[in-house]
Design a protein around this motif. Structure first.
Motif, PDB file in Angstrom:
ATOM      1  N   TYR A 111       0.808  -1.214   0.000  1.00  0.00           N
ATOM      2  CA  TYR A 111       0.000   0.000   0.000  1.00  0.00           C
ATOM      3  C   TYR A 111       0.844   1.269   0.000  1.00  0.00           C
ATOM      4  O   TYR A 111       0.471   2.268  -0.642  1.00  0.00           O
ATOM      5  N   PHE A 112       1.970   1.264   0.705  1.00  0.00           N
ATOM      6  CA  PHE A 112       2.842   2.441   0.679  1.00  0.00           C
ATOM      7  C   PHE A 112       3.328   2.720  -0.754  1.00  0.00           C
ATOM      8  O   PHE A 112       3.333   3.858  -1.209  1.00  0.00           O
ATOM      9  N   MET A 113       3.746   1.657  -1.441  1.00  0.00           N
ATOM     10  CA  MET A 113       4.244   1.813  -2.808  1.00  0.00           C
ATOM     11  C   MET A 113       3.146   2.269  -3.749  1.00  0.00           C
ATOM     12  O   MET A 113       3.379   3.103  -4.638  1.00  0.00           O
ATOM     13  N   ASP A 114       1.946   1.738  -3.566  1.00  0.00           N
ATOM     14  CA  ASP A 114       0.844   2.128  -4.440  1.00  0.00           C
ATOM     15  C   ASP A 114       0.438   3.579  -4.189  1.00  0.00           C
ATOM     16  O   ASP A 114       0.038   4.293  -5.116  1.00  0.00           O
ATOM     17  N   GLN A 115       0.540   4.036  -2.943  1.00  0.00           N
ATOM     18  CA  GLN A 115       0.274   5.446  -2.651  1.00  0.00           C
ATOM     19  C   GLN A 115       1.258   6.353  -3.397  1.00  0.00           C
ATOM     20  O   GLN A 115       0.882   7.386  -3.943  1.00  0.00           O
ATOM     21  N   ALA A 116       2.513   5.953  -3.408  1.00  0.00           N
ATOM     22  CA  ALA A 116       3.552   6.769  -4.032  1.00  0.00           C
ATOM     23  C   ALA A 116       3.466   6.766  -5.560  1.00  0.00           C
ATOM     24  O   ALA A 116       4.009   7.662  -6.215  1.00  0.00           O
ATOM     25  N   ASN A 117       2.778   5.793  -6.106  1.00  0.00           N
ATOM     26  CA  ASN A 117       2.792   5.542  -7.546  1.00  0.00           C
ATOM     27  C   ASN A 117       2.425   6.767  -8.378  1.00  0.00           C
ATOM     28  O   ASN A 117       3.094   7.079  -9.363  1.00  0.00           O
ATOM     29  N   ASN A 118       1.360   7.476  -8.012  1.00  0.00           N
ATOM     30  CA  ASN A 118       0.877   8.592  -8.831  1.00  0.00           C
ATOM     31  C   ASN A 118       1.004   9.949  -8.134  1.00  0.00           C
ATOM     32  O   ASN A 118       0.302  10.888  -8.480  1.00  0.00           O
ATOM     33  N   MET A 119       1.884  10.038  -7.162  1.00  0.00           N
ATOM     34  CA  MET A 119       2.126  11.328  -6.521  1.00  0.00           C
ATOM     35  C   MET A 119       3.239  12.086  -7.255  1.00  0.00           C
ATOM     36  O   MET A 119       3.972  11.499  -8.061  1.00  0.00           O
ATOM     37  N   ALA A 162      -7.574  14.356   0.707  1.00  0.00           N
ATOM     38  CA  ALA A 162      -8.092  15.720   0.643  1.00  0.00           C
ATOM     39  C   ALA A 162      -7.658  16.414  -0.649  1.00  0.00           C
ATOM     40  O   ALA A 162      -8.451  17.123  -1.292  1.00  0.00           O
ATOM     41  N   VAL A 163      -6.409  16.207  -1.036  1.00  0.00           N
ATOM     42  CA  VAL A 163      -5.898  16.795  -2.281  1.00  0.00           C
ATOM     43  C   VAL A 163      -6.611  16.171  -3.478  1.00  0.00           C
ATOM     44  O   VAL A 163      -6.953  16.871  -4.445  1.00  0.00           O
ATOM     45  N   ILE A 164      -6.840  14.867  -3.427  1.00  0.00           N
ATOM     46  CA  ILE A 164      -7.542  14.179  -4.518  1.00  0.00           C
ATOM     47  C   ILE A 164      -8.946  14.760  -4.702  1.00  0.00           C
ATOM     48  O   ILE A 164      -9.382  15.038  -5.828  1.00  0.00           O
ATOM     49  N   ARG A 165      -9.652  14.954  -3.612  1.00  0.00           N
ATOM     50  CA  ARG A 165     -11.023  15.484  -3.705  1.00  0.00           C
ATOM     51  C   ARG A 165     -11.015  16.934  -4.195  1.00  0.00           C
ATOM     52  O   ARG A 165     -11.842  17.318  -5.034  1.00  0.00           O
ATOM     53  N   SER A 166     -10.102  17.733  -3.676  1.00  0.00           N
ATOM     54  CA  SER A 166     -10.079  19.157  -4.043  1.00  0.00           C
ATOM     55  C   SER A 166      -9.730  19.373  -5.513  1.00  0.00           C
ATOM     56  O   SER A 166     -10.102  20.395  -6.099  1.00  0.00           O
ATOM     57  N   LEU A 170      -9.990  14.320  -8.572  1.00  0.00           N
ATOM     58  CA  LEU A 170      -9.253  13.170  -9.104  1.00  0.00           C
ATOM     59  C   LEU A 170      -9.782  11.818  -8.612  1.00  0.00           C
ATOM     60  O   LEU A 170      -9.127  10.793  -8.807  1.00  0.00           O
ATOM     61  N   LEU A 171     -10.948  11.791  -8.000  1.00  0.00           N
ATOM     62  CA  LEU A 171     -11.480  10.550  -7.448  1.00  0.00           C
ATOM     63  C   LEU A 171     -11.606   9.460  -8.500  1.00  0.00           C
ATOM     64  O   LEU A 171     -11.322   8.284  -8.238  1.00  0.00           O
ATOM     65  N   ASP A 172     -12.040   9.845  -9.687  1.00  0.00           N
ATOM     66  CA  ASP A 172     -12.238   8.867 -10.763  1.00  0.00           C
ATOM     67  C   ASP A 172     -11.169   8.977 -11.840  1.00  0.00           C
ATOM     68  O   ASP A 172     -11.381   8.572 -12.992  1.00  0.00           O
ATOM     69  N   LYS A 173     -10.013   9.512 -11.463  1.00  0.00           N
ATOM     70  CA  LYS A 173      -8.880   9.629 -12.387  1.00  0.00           C
ATOM     71  C   LYS A 173      -7.639   9.020 -11.727  1.00  0.00           C
ATOM     72  O   LYS A 173      -6.692   9.728 -11.365  1.00  0.00           O
ATOM     73  N   PRO A 174      -7.647   7.689 -11.568  1.00  0.00           N
ATOM     74  CA  PRO A 174      -6.563   7.023 -10.809  1.00  0.00           C
ATOM     75  C   PRO A 174      -5.192   7.113 -11.455  1.00  0.00           C
ATOM     76  O   PRO A 174      -4.180   6.933 -10.767  1.00  0.00           O
ATOM     77  N   ASP A 175      -5.144   7.397 -12.762  1.00  0.00           N
ATOM     78  CA  ASP A 175      -3.851   7.439 -13.454  1.00  0.00           C
ATOM     79  C   ASP A 175      -3.261   8.849 -13.526  1.00  0.00           C
ATOM     80  O   ASP A 175      -2.128   9.015 -13.989  1.00  0.00           O
ATOM     81  N   ASP A 176      -4.024   9.848 -13.095  1.00  0.00           N
ATOM     82  CA  ASP A 176      -3.508  11.222 -13.117  1.00  0.00           C
ATOM     83  C   ASP A 176      -2.565  11.468 -11.940  1.00  0.00           C
ATOM     84  O   ASP A 176      -2.705  10.852 -10.871  1.00  0.00           O
ATOM     85  N   THR A 177      -1.615  12.352 -12.150  1.00  0.00           N
ATOM     86  CA  THR A 177      -0.658  12.680 -11.093  1.00  0.00           C
ATOM     87  C   THR A 177      -1.314  13.548 -10.025  1.00  0.00           C
ATOM     88  O   THR A 177      -1.967  14.546 -10.345  1.00  0.00           O
ATOM     89  N   ILE A 178      -1.139  13.173  -8.774  1.00  0.00           N
ATOM     90  CA  ILE A 178      -1.689  13.926  -7.652  1.00  0.00           C
ATOM     91  C   ILE A 178      -0.714  15.051  -7.301  1.00  0.00           C
ATOM     92  O   ILE A 178       0.481  14.794  -7.079  1.00  0.00           O
ATOM     93  N   ASN A 212      -7.649   5.823  -5.150  1.00  0.00           N
ATOM     94  CA  ASN A 212      -8.287   7.118  -4.924  1.00  0.00           C
ATOM     95  C   ASN A 212      -9.665   6.975  -4.289  1.00  0.00           C
ATOM     96  O   ASN A 212     -10.134   7.871  -3.587  1.00  0.00           O
ATOM     97  N   ARG A 213     -10.336   5.864  -4.574  1.00  0.00           N
ATOM     98  CA  ARG A 213     -11.664   5.630  -4.022  1.00  0.00           C
ATOM     99  C   ARG A 213     -11.611   4.865  -2.697  1.00  0.00           C
ATOM    100  O   ARG A 213     -12.618   4.740  -2.002  1.00  0.00           O
ATOM    101  N   SER A 214     -10.456   4.334  -2.361  1.00  0.00           N
ATOM    102  CA  SER A 214     -10.317   3.559  -1.128  1.00  0.00           C
ATOM    103  C   SER A 214     -10.160   4.485   0.078  1.00  0.00           C
ATOM    104  O   SER A 214      -9.947   5.694  -0.073  1.00  0.00           O
ATOM    105  N   ARG A 215     -10.268   3.915   1.250  1.00  0.00           N
ATOM    106  CA  ARG A 215     -10.082   4.668   2.494  1.00  0.00           C
ATOM    107  C   ARG A 215      -8.969   4.011   3.313  1.00  0.00           C
ATOM    108  O   ARG A 215      -9.198   3.442   4.379  1.00  0.00           O
ATOM    109  N   LEU A 216      -7.763   4.116   2.776  1.00  0.00           N
ATOM    110  CA  LEU A 216      -6.619   3.520   3.467  1.00  0.00           C
ATOM    111  C   LEU A 216      -6.350   4.194   4.806  1.00  0.00           C
ATOM    112  O   LEU A 216      -5.745   3.589   5.694  1.00  0.00           O
ATOM    113  N   ASN A 217      -6.800   5.442   4.938  1.00  0.00           N
ATOM    114  CA  ASN A 217      -6.599   6.118   6.218  1.00  0.00           C
ATOM    115  C   ASN A 217      -7.299   5.376   7.348  1.00  0.00           C
ATOM    116  O   ASN A 217      -6.744   5.208   8.442  1.00  0.00           O
ATOM    117  N   ASN A 218      -8.512   4.876   7.085  1.00  0.00           N
ATOM    118  CA  ASN A 218      -9.229   4.082   8.094  1.00  0.00           C
ATOM    119  C   ASN A 218      -8.505   2.771   8.383  1.00  0.00           C
ATOM    120  O   ASN A 218      -8.452   2.300   9.528  1.00  0.00           O
TER     121      ASN A 218
END
Length: 450
Positions: free
Chosen positions: A242-250, A323-327, A330-338, A418-424
């Motif tokens: 999950y850490f690696m997947d988070q970093a993937n599109n940042m 929060a950045v994704i929502r603002s 980008l919720l439905d744009k998983p391949d876009d850079t955050i 982007n649609r997941s809730r990894l924070n929880n």
């Protein structure tokens, strides 16, 4: 000369390890697997590497020949790396009547079969190689004492860091997956051949028989302590998934330079190595020149505390990422850079490395004061329990997914990150790790008093 060959083999394994740490990205970017499914594959593979040595150490005692096990396990490992390279789309697309692009439609049944077979062979090869290799290093420790010690000097440690960074940067700029895994396989095969030829010439193929039969009985009072180690493995499993997947599109740019993602596992591994060495120095008893487990529980407690802190920081960072994704819509744009710097994830990678370095070393020496001749079996069982936690994360994610979607609510684990809730999920890990820390302290008090 044999020490030089050992170093060549070690660097080959380091190079391969860095490349294999990117499997999560390969599964999510090329296979387009949901994050949870890709993480399950990686966790089963990673956990198996820690569990399988339990059986391998028994096989080594049966063979009484580490050269034979080194040869067989190295062959298995290199076949696995070769199959991993072959499983990429451009290699067999003509024979399998697929396409040569890195897209999910180009991954046929043959490529999938080769990929899974490769992971199995790599896991078996690594576990057997690690078990026999440790025995081999121990057998030459005295003869090569001065040579080995020279490799541990400060200059050598600096060289390790520089070479690690160089390898990581090199891997980061190799874009085609087939070329990356092909280079890894070729380098590993060459290093293995060089090592095995040198080992054969070294002419020390027989493990020395012990005068007394080792006792493999496991004290029942160790079992409750081992159970508390499982949660450490669960937390450890999120680093390569999950850490690696988070970093993937940042955002990975520093100025005009795009930082390769492989640097984050490298920082984690180097941190692990530092804390492991530091912890070993503390546990080393100079009076009898042996490691003692008397104070190992402190390292375990510190590792568990840091695991809680790591999960809390990961949860806070994920809140920020979402929060950045929502603002930015980008919720439905998983391949876009955050538009958020990937370096915000660096503290959790470093903390996870510290957790692994402290926990694995302390667990290794925790039972060293046991009245048992089978210390090596206890070490393998302890590592195996840690690996069971890595595999157990698959079950934990499944349970949390079912619990979170009760009452018609969306699951914490969606098809895209982007649609997941990894924070929880991270908050849940922090809570469970806190409970586990208390459980360990209670079990340790009982263990120390019996």
């Amino acid at each position: 000369m044999i020490i030089a060959r050992i170093k060549v083999l070690e660097w080959a394994h380091t190079f391969a390890g860095y490349a294999l740490s990117l499997i999560m990205l390969y599964l999510t970017n090329v296979w387009k697997l949901p994050t949870r499914h890709a993480a399950a594959i990686v966790n089963v593979y990673t956990g198996a590497k820690d569990i399988l040595p339990i059986g391998m150490v028994f096989l080594l005692d049966c063979f009484k020949n580490y050269y034979r096990m080194l040869a067989i396990s190295s062959l298995t490992y290199n076949i696995g790396l070769s199959l991993l390279a072959i499983s990429t789309p451009p290699v067999l697309y003509k024979a399998t009547h697929t396409c040569d692009e890195y897209k999910p439609e180009c991954i046929g049944d043959t490529q999938q079969a080769l990929f899974y077979t490769a992971l199995v062979l790599i896991a078996f090869g690594l576990s057997g190689h690690t078990t026999a290799y440790q025995s081999f290093r121990k057998s030459i420790a005295e003869e090569g004492k001065s040579e080995v010690e020279s490799c541990r000097r400060l200059l050598g440690r600096i060289a390790v860091l520089l070479i690690s960074l160089t390898l990581a940067i090199g891997i980061g700029f190799i874009k085609p997956w087939s070329i990356l895994y092909g280079i890894v396989a070729i380098y590993s095969i060459m290093a293995t051949l060089l090592f095995l030829i040198g080992l054969w010439r070294y002419d020390r193929t027989r493990l020395q028989e012990t005068e007394e039969e080792e006792q493999t009985q496991i004290s029942a009072r160790m079992i409750p302590v081992w159970i508390t180690f499982i949660m450490c493995g669960v937390v450890s499993s999120v680093g390569s998934t999950y850490f690696m997947d988070q970093a993937n599109n940042m955002n990975r740019k520093v100025g005009r330079i795009k930082v390769p993602l492989i640097l984050f596992p490298v920082f984690q591994e180097r941190t692990k190595s530092f804390f492991s060495s530091w912890n070993s120095l503390i546990l080393y008893n100079k009076s009898n020149e042996k490691f003692t487990g008397r104070n190992a529980w402190i390292g375990i407690v510190l590792g568990m505390v840091l695991s809680v802190l790591c999960c809390i920081i990961a949860a806070v960072v994920e809140n920020k990422r979402l929060a950045v994704i929502r603002s930015h819509g980008l919720l439905d744009k998983p391949d876009d850079t955050i538009p958020l710097s990937v370096f915000i994830l660096l503290p959790q990678f470093i903390l996870l490395g510290a957790v692994e370095g402290l926990a694995t070393t302390s667990i290794k020496y925790f039972f060293s004061n046991e009245d048992s001749d089978s210390t090596k079996y206890l070490n393998k069982f302890s590592n195996g329990v840690f690996g069971a936690g890595v595999v157990g994360n698959v079950l934990m994610v499944y349970v949390l997914s079912k619990v979170s979607e009760s009452g018609g609510k969306p699951s914490w684990f969606q098809d895209t990150l982007n649609r997941s809730r990894l924070n929880n999920y991270y908050w849940a890990l922090a809570a469970l790790s806190s409970v586990n820390l208390i459980a360990f302290l209670l079990v340790f008090c009982w263990y120390a008093s019996t």
